[in-house]
Design an enzyme around this catalytic site. Structure first.
Site, PDB file in Angstrom:
ATOM      1  N   HIS A   1       0.936  -1.074   0.071  1.00 17.54           N
ATOM      2  CA  HIS A   1      -0.109  -0.001  -0.072  1.00 17.54           C
ATOM      3  C   HIS A   1       0.950   1.228   0.074  1.00 17.54           C
ATOM      4  O   HIS A   1       0.370   2.334  -0.233  1.00 17.54           O
ATOM      5  CB  HIS A   1      -0.952   0.007   1.260  1.00 17.54           C
TER       6      HIS A   1
ATOM      7  N   ASP B   1      -2.912 -10.457  -2.375  1.00 16.40           N
ATOM      8  CA  ASP B   1      -3.373 -10.049  -0.981  1.00 16.40           C
ATOM      9  C   ASP B   1      -5.012  -9.641  -1.171  1.00 16.40           C
ATOM     10  O   ASP B   1      -5.333  -9.537  -2.387  1.00 16.40           O
ATOM     11  CB  ASP B   1      -2.654  -8.642  -0.547  1.00 16.40           C
TER      12      ASP B   1
ATOM     13  N   HIS C   1      -6.322  -7.197  -0.429  1.00 18.32           N
ATOM     14  CA  HIS C   1      -6.761  -5.696  -0.883  1.00 18.32           C
ATOM     15  C   HIS C   1      -5.566  -5.426  -2.032  1.00 18.32           C
ATOM     16  O   HIS C   1      -4.597  -5.881  -2.037  1.00 18.32           O
ATOM     17  CB  HIS C   1      -6.253  -5.047   0.502  1.00 18.32           C
TER      18      HIS C   1
ATOM     19  N   ASP D   1      -4.757 -12.672   3.868  1.00 21.34           N
ATOM     20  CA  ASP D   1      -6.107 -11.690   4.392  1.00 21.34           C
ATOM     21  C   ASP D   1      -7.364 -12.435   3.556  1.00 21.34           C
ATOM     22  O   ASP D   1      -8.437 -11.816   3.506  1.00 21.34           O
ATOM     23  CB  ASP D   1      -6.172 -10.431   4.410  1.00 21.34           C
TER      24      ASP D   1
END
Length: 399
Positions: free
Chosen positions: A166, A206, A208, A295
């Protein structure tokens, strides 16, 4: 497989604001402890941070003023009495383009509280006493992994923490302070004489979207960036299919979001990973860097997919069957009690996939040798080689 760990990655521990609660962050040292426990039967290389080399590698991705901020903001805030030694420094104001009266500017604010928000985009990337140390250690693992791949290592797992995908060139967020995957790719590119030596691809698994990684390479043809993630989920404002890259990078950015309107089990997830694999093949990937987050696991506190442990074995095998030099960089995954086992399952699948490719390559080599000796494939077949071929392949569960 080479597995890299740096004990300094355990030193970082922060609080985060979730709703109205200030809680210990889900991204905790226990995550690495869980993985170490699950991989205890494997040889693990314990590294110390090469500070100069890590900073040099990070400077290929991040701006000098951002790196300076990350290094100095906590001690300066401590000296100014803004934070306790055991506290977590959180932003209080962000330079949003929607902020009334805000005019876009490039000048870094001098006020410490303003600086904290200037270089962050959310409240999940607080800074504590050892954040800089851990982030640099994490980046150094990614750098070392890239060098190992460039030196001929077939598979490397870098146990990076904190995660990185990120983090942009000059902004932190989503538990990420330095973009480990981007640092690895820049390091690998630096080891190649030129782009013609090999296309690098990033496969982000991931839950995200890796908005930071996308930003870093959005205008680049090498690497290719491919992400499978929850549609409309954090970080909310990136990851759409129409984001395909720009300039020379047009067509080298592929987002494959999955709607979370229903339970995303392997049956819904697997078609996306097949699409990703097709893209990696289409660009003729020579080196693969996997941003690996867990996740996507069922009941993860910050994810909404429903993958099971055995699904990570399938995922790893699919990736391994590409037969590419592969660096796996740890990203998210917050069901701590299952994280280690999920990670071990992915690595087993990855090794199994690579082994199957090696068997097939060995069989093909023997076929070629047989043809050379016997003059033709037909002669080789009638001379009994086909029976040997069946024995080898069936021994690995294939027909």
């Amino acid at each position: 497989m080479q597995i890299l760990h740096n004990p300094s990655t355990l030193s970082h521990s922060i609080l985060e604001l979730v709703g109205s609660r200030l809680i210990p962050a889900y991204e905790s040292p226990a995550r690495i402890s869980s993985i170490l426990s699950a991989l205890s039967s494997r040889p693990i290389t314990h590294c110390t941070t090469d500070i100069d080399a890590a900073l040099h590698a990070a400077s290929k991705v991040h701006t000098a003023d951002y790196l300076q901020h990350l290094r100095t903001i906590f001690p300066q805030s401590l000296e100014a009495g803004l934070i306790e030694p055991s506290g977590t420094l959180l932003p209080e104001c962000f330079p949003s383009a929607r902020l009334p009266g805000y005019k876009a500017r490039n000048k870094t604010p001098t006020d410490l509280s303003a600086r904290t928000g200037w270089y962050a985009f959310d409240l999940s990337s607080g800074i504590a006493e050892h954040t800089y140390t851990a982030a640099l250690a994490s980046a150094d693992l990614a750098r070392r992994g890239a060098l190992a791949i460039a030196d001929g290592e077939k598979t490397v797992f870098a146990m990076c923490r904190p995660p990185g995908h990120h983090c942009g060139k000059d902004v932190m967020g989503g538990y990420c302070y330095l973009n480990n995957t981007a640092i690895a790719v820049k390091t690998l590119l630096g080891e190649l004489d030129d782009d013609s030596q090999g296309q690098i691809s990033i496969l982000d698994l991931d839950f995200h979207h890796g908005n930071g990684t996308q930003e870093v390479f959005y205008a680049d043809q090498n690497p290719t960036y491919v992400s499978i993630h929850g549609e409309g989920e954090y970080p909310y404002f990136s990851g759409a299919p129409e984001e395909k890259g720009e300039g020379k990078g047009k067509g080298y950015n592929l987002n494959l979001p999955i709607s979370c309107s229903q339970d995303v089990t392997w049956e819904l997830y697997s078609p996306r990973i097949q699409q990703a694999i097709e893209k990696l093949k289409a660009v003729r990937t020579k080196y693969l860097v996997v941003s690996l987050g867990f996740d996507t696991f069922c009941n993860d506190p910050v994810g909404k997919f429903c993958l099971a442990r055995e699904d990570y074995g399938k995922m790893g095998r699919i990736v391994g069957e590409l037969g590419l030099p592969t660096l796996v960089v740890l990203e998210g995954g917050y069901v701590v009690e299952e994280l280690g086992n999920n990670c071990a399952e992915f690595l087993r699948g990855l090794e199994a996939g690579k082994a199957s490719v090696e068997v097939e390559a060995a069989v093909e080599e023997e076929v070629e040798k047989s043809e050379a000796v016997n003059g033709s494939y037909t002669n080789g077949y009638t001379n009994g080689y086909c029976n040997g071929y069946k024995t080898v392949v069936n021994g690995h569960g294939r027909r």
